[in-house]
Design a protein around this motif. Structure first.
Motif, PDB file in Angstrom:
ATOM      1  N   VAL A   9       0.821  -1.209   0.000  1.00 50.46           N
ATOM      2  CA  VAL A   9       0.000   0.000   0.000  1.00 50.46           C
ATOM      3  C   VAL A   9       0.854   1.257   0.000  1.00 50.46           C
ATOM      4  O   VAL A   9       0.626   2.194  -0.765  1.00 50.46           O
ATOM      5  CB  VAL A   9      -0.956   0.008   1.224  1.00 50.46           C
ATOM      6  N   GLY A  10       1.876   1.305   0.852  1.00 49.31           N
ATOM      7  CA  GLY A  10       2.727   2.486   0.918  1.00 49.31           C
ATOM      8  C   GLY A  10       3.461   2.734  -0.383  1.00 49.31           C
ATOM      9  O   GLY A  10       3.476   3.857  -0.905  1.00 49.31           O
ATOM     10  N   ALA A  11       4.068   1.678  -0.926  1.00 48.76           N
ATOM     11  CA  ALA A  11       4.787   1.798  -2.198  1.00 48.76           C
ATOM     12  C   ALA A  11       3.826   2.173  -3.309  1.00 48.76           C
ATOM     13  O   ALA A  11       4.163   2.949  -4.210  1.00 48.76           O
ATOM     14  CB  ALA A  11       5.498   0.487  -2.519  1.00 48.76           C
ATOM     15  N   ASN A  12       2.618   1.614  -3.222  1.00 50.92           N
ATOM     16  CA  ASN A  12       1.580   1.922  -4.205  1.00 50.92           C
ATOM     17  C   ASN A  12       1.347   3.426  -4.275  1.00 50.92           C
ATOM     18  O   ASN A  12       1.372   4.029  -5.349  1.00 50.92           O
ATOM     19  CB  ASN A  12       0.293   1.188  -3.790  1.00 50.92           C
ATOM     20  N   LEU A  13       1.140   4.040  -3.115  1.00 50.70           N
ATOM     21  CA  LEU A  13       0.858   5.477  -3.050  1.00 50.70           C
ATOM     22  C   LEU A  13       2.049   6.297  -3.542  1.00 50.70           C
ATOM     23  O   LEU A  13       1.892   7.260  -4.305  1.00 50.70           O
ATOM     24  CB  LEU A  13       0.511   5.864  -1.617  1.00 50.70           C
ATOM     25  N   ILE A  14       3.255   5.891  -3.133  1.00 48.97           N
ATOM     26  CA  ILE A  14       4.458   6.613  -3.545  1.00 48.97           C
ATOM     27  C   ILE A  14       4.632   6.575  -5.054  1.00 48.97           C
ATOM     28  O   ILE A  14       4.939   7.582  -5.696  1.00 48.97           O
ATOM     29  CB  ILE A  14       5.700   6.025  -2.836  1.00 48.97           C
ATOM     30  N   LEU A  15       4.406   5.391  -5.643  1.00 48.90           N
ATOM     31  CA  LEU A  15       4.592   5.240  -7.083  1.00 48.90           C
ATOM     32  C   LEU A  15       3.518   5.990  -7.874  1.00 48.90           C
ATOM     33  O   LEU A  15       3.807   6.609  -8.896  1.00 48.90           O
ATOM     34  CB  LEU A  15       4.594   3.757  -7.458  1.00 48.90           C
ATOM     35  N   TRP A  16       2.260   5.917  -7.391  1.00 49.42           N
ATOM     36  CA  TRP A  16       1.168   6.607  -8.085  1.00 49.42           C
ATOM     37  C   TRP A  16       1.383   8.119  -8.096  1.00 49.42           C
ATOM     38  O   TRP A  16       0.970   8.803  -9.027  1.00 49.42           O
ATOM     39  CB  TRP A  16      -0.180   6.287  -7.437  1.00 49.42           C
ATOM     40  N   ILE A  17       2.011   8.632  -7.047  1.00 49.60           N
ATOM     41  CA  ILE A  17       2.285  10.074  -6.973  1.00 49.60           C
ATOM     42  C   ILE A  17       3.666  10.398  -7.532  1.00 49.60           C
ATOM     43  O   ILE A  17       3.842  11.354  -8.291  1.00 49.60           O
ATOM     44  CB  ILE A  17       2.175  10.577  -5.515  1.00 49.60           C
ATOM     45  N   GLY A  18       4.656   9.568  -7.168  1.00 45.14           N
ATOM     46  CA  GLY A  18       6.045   9.861  -7.514  1.00 45.14           C
ATOM     47  C   GLY A  18       6.350   9.807  -8.990  1.00 45.14           C
ATOM     48  O   GLY A  18       7.028  10.707  -9.531  1.00 45.14           O
ATOM     49  N   LEU A  19       5.861   8.780  -9.694  1.00 44.74           N
ATOM     50  CA  LEU A  19       6.166   8.663 -11.121  1.00 44.74           C
ATOM     51  C   LEU A  19       5.573   9.817 -11.933  1.00 44.74           C
ATOM     52  O   LEU A  19       6.290  10.438 -12.742  1.00 44.74           O
ATOM     53  CB  LEU A  19       5.689   7.308 -11.652  1.00 44.74           C
ATOM     54  N   PRO A  20       4.289  10.155 -11.753  1.00 47.39           N
ATOM     55  CA  PRO A  20       3.766  11.336 -12.478  1.00 47.39           C
ATOM     56  C   PRO A  20       4.492  12.620 -12.102  1.00 47.39           C
ATOM     57  O   PRO A  20       4.715  13.476 -12.967  1.00 47.39           O
ATOM     58  CB  PRO A  20       2.290  11.388 -12.055  1.00 47.39           C
ATOM     59  N   LEU A  21       4.862  12.751 -10.821  1.00 43.19           N
ATOM     60  CA  LEU A  21       5.568  13.957 -10.389  1.00 43.19           C
ATOM     61  C   LEU A  21       6.915  14.082 -11.112  1.00 43.19           C
ATOM     62  O   LEU A  21       7.281  15.173 -11.570  1.00 43.19           O
ATOM     63  CB  LEU A  21       5.786  13.931  -8.879  1.00 43.19           C
ATOM     64  N   LEU A  22       7.641  12.967 -11.231  1.00 42.84           N
ATOM     65  CA  LEU A  22       8.895  12.979 -11.985  1.00 42.84           C
ATOM     66  C   LEU A  22       8.654  13.406 -13.426  1.00 42.84           C
ATOM     67  O   LEU A  22       9.405  14.214 -13.988  1.00 42.84           O
ATOM     68  CB  LEU A  22       9.531  11.586 -11.966  1.00 42.84           C
ATOM     69  N   GLY A  23       7.593  12.836 -14.026  1.00 43.15           N
ATOM     70  CA  GLY A  23       7.275  13.171 -15.408  1.00 43.15           C
ATOM     71  C   GLY A  23       6.962  14.641 -15.593  1.00 43.15           C
ATOM     72  O   GLY A  23       7.406  15.271 -16.559  1.00 43.15           O
ATOM     73  N   VAL A  24       6.223  15.231 -14.647  1.00 45.95           N
ATOM     74  CA  VAL A  24       5.872  16.649 -14.731  1.00 45.95           C
ATOM     75  C   VAL A  24       7.110  17.520 -14.531  1.00 45.95           C
ATOM     76  O   VAL A  24       7.309  18.518 -15.243  1.00 45.95           O
ATOM     77  CB  VAL A  24       4.790  16.991 -13.683  1.00 45.95           C
ATOM     78  N   LEU A  25       7.952  17.141 -13.573  1.00 43.59           N
ATOM     79  CA  LEU A  25       9.135  17.953 -13.265  1.00 43.59           C
ATOM     80  C   LEU A  25      10.085  18.065 -14.448  1.00 43.59           C
ATOM     81  O   LEU A  25      10.816  19.051 -14.566  1.00 43.59           O
ATOM     82  CB  LEU A  25       9.874  17.365 -12.059  1.00 43.59           C
ATOM     83  N   GLU A  26      10.061  17.070 -15.338  1.00 42.38           N
ATOM     84  CA  GLU A  26      10.994  17.130 -16.465  1.00 42.38           C
ATOM     85  C   GLU A  26      10.639  18.239 -17.445  1.00 42.38           C
ATOM     86  O   GLU A  26      11.411  18.536 -18.359  1.00 42.38           O
ATOM     87  CB  GLU A  26      11.073  15.784 -17.192  1.00 42.38           C
ATOM     88  N   ASN A  27       9.492  18.853 -17.267  1.00 40.58           N
ATOM     89  CA  ASN A  27       9.180  20.033 -18.078  1.00 40.58           C
ATOM     90  C   ASN A  27      10.107  21.197 -17.750  1.00 40.58           C
ATOM     91  O   ASN A  27      10.302  22.098 -18.576  1.00 40.58           O
ATOM     92  CB  ASN A  27       7.722  20.456 -17.859  1.00 40.58           C
ATOM     93  N   TRP A  28      10.662  21.187 -16.530  1.00 40.08           N
ATOM     94  CA  TRP A  28      11.504  22.303 -16.100  1.00 40.08           C
ATOM     95  C   TRP A  28      12.914  21.874 -15.670  1.00 40.08           C
ATOM     96  O   TRP A  28      13.827  22.684 -15.637  1.00 40.08           O
ATOM     97  CB  TRP A  28      10.832  23.022 -14.930  1.00 40.08           C
ATOM     98  N   ILE A  29      13.071  20.590 -15.341  1.00 37.35           N
ATOM     99  CA  ILE A  29      14.368  20.099 -14.870  1.00 37.35           C
ATOM    100  C   ILE A  29      14.818  18.942 -15.761  1.00 37.35           C
ATOM    101  O   ILE A  29      14.021  18.041 -16.057  1.00 37.35           O
ATOM    102  CB  ILE A  29      14.279  19.609 -13.405  1.00 37.35           C
ATOM    103  N   THR A  30      16.070  18.931 -16.166  1.00 42.20           N
ATOM    104  CA  THR A  30      16.607  17.835 -16.970  1.00 42.20           C
ATOM    105  C   THR A  30      16.916  16.655 -16.059  1.00 42.20           C
ATOM    106  O   THR A  30      17.856  16.703 -15.262  1.00 42.20           O
ATOM    107  CB  THR A  30      17.887  18.260 -17.720  1.00 42.20           C
ATOM    108  N   LEU A  31      16.108  15.610 -16.159  1.00 38.73           N
ATOM    109  CA  LEU A  31      16.266  14.430 -15.314  1.00 38.73           C
ATOM    110  C   LEU A  31      16.900  13.267 -16.058  1.00 38.73           C
ATOM    111  O   LEU A  31      17.204  12.232 -15.462  1.00 38.73           O
ATOM    112  CB  LEU A  31      14.907  13.996 -14.755  1.00 38.73           C
ATOM    113  N   ARG A  32      17.051  13.418 -17.378  1.00 40.17           N
ATOM    114  CA  ARG A  32      17.749  12.407 -18.180  1.00 40.17           C
ATOM    115  C   ARG A  32      18.863  13.102 -18.943  1.00 40.17           C
ATOM    116  O   ARG A  32      18.610  13.750 -19.963  1.00 40.17           O
ATOM    117  CB  ARG A  32      16.775  11.729 -19.149  1.00 40.17           C
TER     118      ARG A  32
END
Length: 324
Positions: free
Chosen positions: A287-310
């Motif tokens: 459950v905990g990992a579930n919540l982190i991944l559901w929020i964390g992965l989209p957040l990473l994707g959104v942040l790449e609009n302004w930060i170079t993550l790759r």
């Protein structure tokens, strides 16, 4: 002989798909055999197989409700029951017929039928509100019977929980169906020895959401915030909810690509399929990992609009958008 073999493949794919549709969690991946078939035979034969499975699914629904087909409630329940299989099969058809389309656009096209079917059902129930009420009462009755069987009683809290549950499901159903469609397409593309194809690994690492997509993302989530303070029609709320959650799915894919790209730099032998199954297991089991991944992965994707993550290395990683 070759045509006979292709016909046998088609028949087996149809039977396997329909069998999976009738078996528990197989319901969510029943288009997988159809998508794998598209790698072995012509597009036309795959289209035929998809239509054949859709007909079988419809016939099953008609048989299940055969004693009350004249009732409008029955038609509504059949329509609702067909939402997921229709969305998945139409999505599979789109995927098979858009092989030369860029990956991001191909994904949008594959998920479009889910929105169209959802909008059609929503329009139907908006035109016939009394039918919508009958459907809601039918599902409420089933839910309360289940609660009573488990706890021995029902109360006002049970009804409130049902309301929240229904809005949650209806508000996320299109995005969840889209996620299943995307997962099925990914798994079929990696089926067999394709999971060893480094070019396909690069396509996953290279997946990038176009910059303009941030605007619908921000607008939709601004609307979600607005709806917390102002009441709107349920039909508008549910449509916006589905669109908003869909943007999370898309940015979650970009977040997954970012994670895979950075892990691949450290662990060269890591394959995308292993990471995919690991993420899926974490989401399903913890459950905990579930919540982190559901929020964390989209957040990473959104942040790449302004930060170079790759951080790209010339000759190793490019920013071209190819399809799987």
């Amino acid at each position: 002989m070759r045509n006979r073999g292709q016909l046998l493949d088609l028949l087996l794919a149809v039977l396997a798909s329909f069998a999976m549709y009738n078996l528990g969690l197989g319901y969510l991946i029943f288009t997988f055999p159809l998508l794998v078939l598209s790698k072995r035979t012509s597009r036309e034969k795959t289209d035929t197989a998809c239509v054949a499975v859709l007909v079988l699914v419809l016939l099953k629904q008609l048989y299940t409700y055969r004693e009350s087909l004249s009732d409008a409630l029955t038609s509504a329940l059949i329509g609702i029951n067909l939402f997921v299989p229709l969305s998945l099969i139409l999505g599979a058809l789109v995927w098979v017929n858009t092989a030369k389309v860029k990956l991001f656009n191909r994904i949008l096209l594959m998920c479009a039928p889910s929105f169209l079917v959802f909008f059609g059902l929503e329009l139907w129930f908006t035109i016939k509100p009394e039918l919508a009420l009958r459907v809601m009462e039918e599902y409420r009755g089933q839910y309360l019977d289940m609660v009573k069987a488990l706890t021995g009683e029902t109360n006002e809290t049970s009804d409130a929980v049902f309301q929240i549950f229904m809005y949650g499901i209806l508000g996320a159903i299109v995005s969840l169906t889209s996620l299943v469609n995307i997962s099925n397409a990914f798994l079929s593309s990696m089926a067999g020895k394709s999971y060893l194809d480094e070019e396909k690994d690069k396509v996953i690492m290279n997946f990038q959401v176009p910059g303009y997509f941030i605007y619908p993302f921000l607008i939709l989530w601004a609307c979600m915030l607005f709806f917390n303070f102002f009441e709107v029609k349920a039909s508008i709320l549910l449509l916006v909810m589905n669109l908003a959650f869909f943007t999370l799915v898309i940015y979650g894919m970009q977040g997954f690509a970012i994670v895979y790209f950075n892990l691949k730099k450290r662990f060269e032998k890591l394959r995308v399929m292993r990471l995919f199954f690991l993420v899926t297991l974490l989401m399903l089991l913890f459950v905990g990992a579930n919540l982190i991944l559901w929020i964390g992965l989209p957040l990473l994707g959104v942040l790449e609009n302004w930060i170079t993550l790759r951080k790209r290395k010339q000759g190793v990683y490019t920013n071209e958008d190819h399809s799987l």
